[in-house]
Scaffold this active site. Structure first.
Site, PDB file in Angstrom:
ATOM      1  CG  HIS A   1      37.645  94.134  58.109  1.00  9.85           C
ATOM      2  ND1 HIS A   1      37.401  93.078  57.247  1.00  9.85           N
ATOM      3  CD2 HIS A   1      36.650  94.088  59.033  1.00  9.85           C
ATOM      4  CE1 HIS A   1      36.326  92.431  57.641  1.00  9.85           C
ATOM      5  NE2 HIS A   1      35.847  93.027  58.732  1.00  9.85           N
ATOM      6  CD  GLU A   2      35.626  96.351  61.832  1.00 10.56           C
ATOM      7  OE1 GLU A   2      34.426  96.583  61.555  1.00 10.56           O
ATOM      8  OE2 GLU A   2      36.025  95.222  62.164  1.00 10.56           O
TER       9      GLU A   2
ATOM     10  CG  HIS B   1      32.213  95.962  57.419  1.00 15.19           C
ATOM     11  ND1 HIS B   1      31.687  94.917  56.709  1.00 15.19           N
ATOM     12  CD2 HIS B   1      33.038  95.402  58.347  1.00 15.19           C
ATOM     13  CE1 HIS B   1      32.145  93.768  57.185  1.00 15.19           C
ATOM     14  NE2 HIS B   1      32.977  94.045  58.172  1.00 15.19           N
TER      15      HIS B   1
ATOM     16  CD  GLU C   1      32.816  90.519  58.877  1.00 13.46           C
ATOM     17  OE1 GLU C   1      34.030  90.791  58.895  1.00 13.46           O
ATOM     18  OE2 GLU C   1      31.973  91.179  59.494  1.00 13.46           O
TER      19      GLU C   1
END
Length: 266
Positions: free
Chosen positions: A126-127, A130, A187
């Site tokens: 997920h990070e 980004h 997100e």
């Protein structure tokens, strides 16, 4: 006044010039190399200000999962897997992050919610997503455009008796109506891309559901309402992840067939 309208119009034209990995139109006003340098500078500053964990076993564990995830970054991305740096920070904060320039930070407090390598891969996927989706650049660009809009409104209302309450209302409107919802979109996009990354690396994407259930339990009801949050609610996030499993499970199964079976030991 005309020059501000022109500036806003010119900036708006750039929205159609950038597209995220999921096909979403983006507002990108800054050079990616400049944003990467900001990320590198910020990370070095954090390393000076934050306590770095001395737990070598835990550090190796985080590095192992991170290495497996970043190896699946598309070749078209300018940051190669070997250029990513991972640091474990000694903090009770339940958090992790990735910055442009290829930097990943994980707080030891994260392991209050993360129980295995698959859940950690869900966080790191997920990070990193980004960064891959240029969300930092997008956020900076949104802020720049909002500042231009506020400056234009300030000039237009300079002689008005309602200037101060109007500017306050505009500020709140920009925050709630544009910046926060856009962050929630980012997100959700990072969740989708992160699932694909972890699945391609051989981590079980079903464990992402368990992760966010753990996160919800760890928050103990202290999160703000979704409307005023930069993150989707845990319930919204879990529902979206579950809807993506039909897409990413075949990716995971193929990765396992190809021998991608990470064995990162905590």
């Amino acid at each position: 006044m005309k020059k501000w309208i022109y500036a806003l119009g010119t900036a708006g034209l750039l929205i159609a010039c950038a597209t995220s990995p999921t096909g979403r139109h983006q507002l990108i006003l800054f050079n990616d190399s400049e944003v990467a340098q900001l990320g590198l500078t910020s990370f070095e500053q954090m390393k000076k200000e934050e306590k770095i964990s001395t737990d070598k076993k835990m550090t190796r564990y985080v590095q192992c999962v991170a290495d497996a995830v970043v190896r699946e970054i598309p070749a078209s991305y300018q940051q190669s897997a070997s250029q990513w740096q991972v640091v474990l920070f000694a903090s009770d904060e339940i958090n992790a992050f990735a910055l442009p320039g290829g930097r990943i930070g994980v707080y030891t407090g994260l392991f209050k919610a993360v129980k295995d390598q698959d859940q950690l891969a869900a966080v790191l996927g997920h990070e990193v997503s980004h960064v891959l989706a240029r969300h930092s650049n997008e956020r900076l660009s949104q802020g720049q455009l909002a500042n231009l809009g506020m400056a234009a409104a300030d000039m237009a209302l300079s002689d008005s008796s309602v200037r101060e309450p109007a500017m306050a209302a505009l500020g709140l409107g920009a925050q709630v109506g544009v910046l926060l919802p856009y962050s929630r979109i980012q997100e959700s996009e990072a969740d989708v891309l992160g699932l694909q990354l972890m699945a391609s690396a051989g981590f079980n994407p079903q464990k992402a559901v368990n992760l966010w259930q753990n996160m919800a339990a760890a928050s103990k009801g202290k999160k703000p309402p979704e409307l005023l949050s930069t993150h989707p609610s845990d319930q919204s996030r879990i529902k979206e992840i579950e809807s993506q499993l039909a897409v990413v499970m075949p990716i995971y199964e193929k990765a396992r067939e190809m021998g991608r079976k990470p064995q990162c030991q905590n």
